[in-house]
Design a protein around this motif. Structure first.
Motif, PDB file in Angstrom:
ATOM      1  N   ARG A 148       1.141   0.452  -2.742  1.00 51.61           N
ATOM      2  CA  ARG A 148       0.728   1.898  -2.962  1.00 51.61           C
ATOM      3  C   ARG A 148       0.390   2.566  -1.655  1.00 51.61           C
ATOM      4  O   ARG A 148       1.057   3.469  -1.173  1.00 51.61           O
ATOM      5  CB  ARG A 148      -0.417   2.050  -4.186  1.00 51.61           C
ATOM      6  N   LEU A 149      -0.777   2.123  -1.386  1.00 48.47           N
ATOM      7  CA  LEU A 149      -1.335   3.151  -0.174  1.00 48.47           C
ATOM      8  C   LEU A 149      -0.628   2.764   1.178  1.00 48.47           C
ATOM      9  O   LEU A 149      -0.151   3.629   2.077  1.00 48.47           O
ATOM     10  CB  LEU A 149      -2.945   2.299   0.299  1.00 48.47           C
ATOM     11  N   GLU A 185      -4.640  -5.810  -5.071  1.00 51.86           N
ATOM     12  CA  GLU A 185      -3.608  -6.286  -4.204  1.00 51.86           C
ATOM     13  C   GLU A 185      -2.422  -5.327  -4.105  1.00 51.86           C
ATOM     14  O   GLU A 185      -1.840  -4.741  -3.003  1.00 51.86           O
ATOM     15  CB  GLU A 185      -3.139  -7.542  -4.706  1.00 51.86           C
ATOM     16  N   ILE A 225      -2.287  -2.029  -4.996  1.00 50.13           N
ATOM     17  CA  ILE A 225      -2.859  -0.676  -4.417  1.00 50.13           C
ATOM     18  C   ILE A 225      -2.842  -0.748  -2.712  1.00 50.13           C
ATOM     19  O   ILE A 225      -2.514  -0.014  -2.297  1.00 50.13           O
ATOM     20  CB  ILE A 225      -4.100  -0.265  -5.052  1.00 50.13           C
ATOM     21  N   ILE A 226      -3.429  -2.056  -2.509  1.00 52.55           N
ATOM     22  CA  ILE A 226      -3.579  -1.994  -0.939  1.00 52.55           C
ATOM     23  C   ILE A 226      -2.188  -2.308  -0.122  1.00 52.55           C
ATOM     24  O   ILE A 226      -2.049  -1.627   0.505  1.00 52.55           O
ATOM     25  CB  ILE A 226      -4.727  -3.078  -0.529  1.00 52.55           C
ATOM     26  N   GLN A 227      -1.413  -3.211  -0.804  1.00 53.66           N
ATOM     27  CA  GLN A 227      -0.609  -3.824  -0.040  1.00 53.66           C
ATOM     28  C   GLN A 227       0.649  -2.801  -0.348  1.00 53.66           C
ATOM     29  O   GLN A 227       1.650  -2.845   0.544  1.00 53.66           O
ATOM     30  CB  GLN A 227       0.095  -5.372  -0.530  1.00 53.66           C
TER      31      GLN A 227
END
Lengths: 326, 326
Positions: free
Chosen positions: A319-320, A313, A315-317
């Motif tokens: 970091r990226l 979560e 990383i997707i929401q």
């Protein structure tokens, strides 16, 4: 948070995390723990000495979880073949919802399972094999990279390539297998096109895995260089824990014209099973993947999956998402 | 869309995509094309026969792009060492902003470059080497997995593991190297913790790469199984294109107690250079990575980078985002 993918929808599970089918390990305590944590637990059919024992294990597992779980059927060449048909019959009779097939020529069984309305996932080490499985009508494939535990095939193609290429070539959904031990690997696999992941070695190092505590500890202390490939001269490569026996096997395998008989006493299945039972990691050969380099603790299956989903979560929401400037 | 990462900020570039330092290939036409497309182009110092030739190439590159570009300095064991100091001096005098170091013992040079206020990126194949480079004061490292072209080291650790582990252990930013050829691989690398990616083989198959068209075509027709590892018996493994020469070298390397002299005539650098010049892919040894399996065309550097960024945007903003249910 949950991640809804083609695989979670296909299998009716909460998280896109599937336990690898591990001989001697895929029994009700582990499979039910993974399923209760929202993943898909997997019983290994051939860990049970007879089809009737498999039936008992399925019933036991169903008593331990109300969530879906699967059964792995691995077809390997052998002098005395196990009664595969009878095992398959038990799987069908007991109303198992998902079967993972692995090994050679599963076509006939895939047909049987499909007719019984069971979802089938076939394990592959090459895109060309996955295309064949797709033609045979499987619902999904599991793509196993060079870094994986067990049999990665002879092409040595790593997950980064195998998954990106599978995304280009396959129409059915696929699962990433090999080299994944945390939320980073999970998101990477989804980015590469997988709809879920498969973890074997990482689940070996959980509270519920039915193996001796000292083997789990040995894996925590190991690192990514602690695996070795055996059986390469026989074109049946297997990635195993680099213990004394594996080092001895590799030394013998260096001889010109080596025959399997020269290593057979070292690699017997009985010795491998003893490793897990007695907790002496040098008793025999046992499979482990490079993901050892990412294993630093022995959590419960619930805590492991929860932590991975939390990482994913973030990383997707964050970091990226935060990197993107439109 | 752009992706802003620690690496794009550190190097002052638009996209987190860096061209690999490729002997015979990293010249002004390719490096300037990559930089003009928003990535970081890289000249290879030792492709130039003398330090003065490197100076001319830097001046030429600067005339072809107003964007930052870097220079690669590879330190390899050799009987007659190139005049590394003089090459380094030219890099400093010409005001190059980024240097990629590779090979053994770059410590002294890293110090020189740092004092000249040049950003340094050191190429590593193992986390323990990266920790050493971090101690030496490099600004970033490039982590090179087993799937990469050229020298992956002797541990055979794949990108999936190497990158996830680097994210846990390193304080400085790192770049993912090996196995990346599209937007999927880019996002996977960022998910695994990298702040950018390095591409060599993929940039070989661009319009601007200064090599014969028939070699580019041979790579497009090849697949992920078209590479081979040579020099393993000498603990200097290199991943190369699996052509007739590589197959011959591998056959000789199978002999017990093989000496390098037995393969030396086959693997001479002059023959390797001829491959690129004359367009006969079987003339000598040349490096290529498993990413060959993902190369299907020969775009301009601009089109390649634009396409990758577009793919990456779709994966981050749509594919991954749409999977999340909170």
């Amino acid at each position: 948070m949950v991640l809804v993918t083609k695989i979670t929808k296909l299998l009716g599970i909460k998280h896109p995390i599937i336990q690898g089918g591990m001989q001697h390990v895929g029994t009700a305590p582990l499979a039910s723990a993974v399923s209760n944590a929202g993943g898909l637990g997997i019983l290994t059919a051939l860990t049970q000495p007879t089809p009737d024992d498999l039936r008992k294990e399925i019933i036991k597992c169903r008593a331990m979880t109300h969530e879906p779980f699967g059964v792995n059927m691995t077809f390997l060449p052998a002098l005395r073949l196990p009664p595969y048909k009878e095992y398959a019959q038990v799987i069908i009779e007991e109303g198992v919802k998902v079967v993972e097939t692995a090994g050679n020529n599963p076509g006939e069984y895939i047909k049987m399972f499909k007719e019984a309305n069971i979802k089938t996932i076939h394990k592959c080490v090459a895109v060309r094999h996955a295309l064949t499985a797709q033609r045979l009508g499987v619902d999904a494939v599991s793509m196993d990279g060079f870094e994986c535990a067990g049999h990665p095939g002879e092409d040595d193609i790593t997950g980064l390539i195998l998954l990106a290429k599978s995304a280009r070539k396959l129409d059915i959904p696929f699962i990433a297998s090999g080299g994944i031990g945390d939320g980073r690997g999970l998101v990477a696999a989804l980015a590469l096109g997988a709809e879920g992941i498969n973890m074997g070695t990482r689940f070996l190092c959980t509270v519920e895995a039915p193996i001796h505590a000292s083997i789990k500890q040995r894996m925590v202390e190991a690192d990514e260089r602690s695996t070795s490939i055996v059986y390469r001269p026989f074109r049946n490569s297997a990635r195993v824990f680099k213990n004394k026996v594996a080092i001895e096997v590799n030394a013998i395998e260096k001889r010109q014209g080596v025959r399997f008989e020269e290593i057979a006493p070292l690699v017997s299945g009985i010795r491998g099973k003893e490793v897990f039972l007695k907790g002496d990691s040098d008793l025999g050969i046992w499979t482990a993947g490079q993901v050892l380099g990412l294993i630093e603790d022995i959590p419960t299956c619930h805590d492991l999956i929860y932590r991975m989903m939390k990482e994913a979560e973030g990383i997707i929401q964050k970091r990226l998402q935060n990197m993107v400037v439109t």
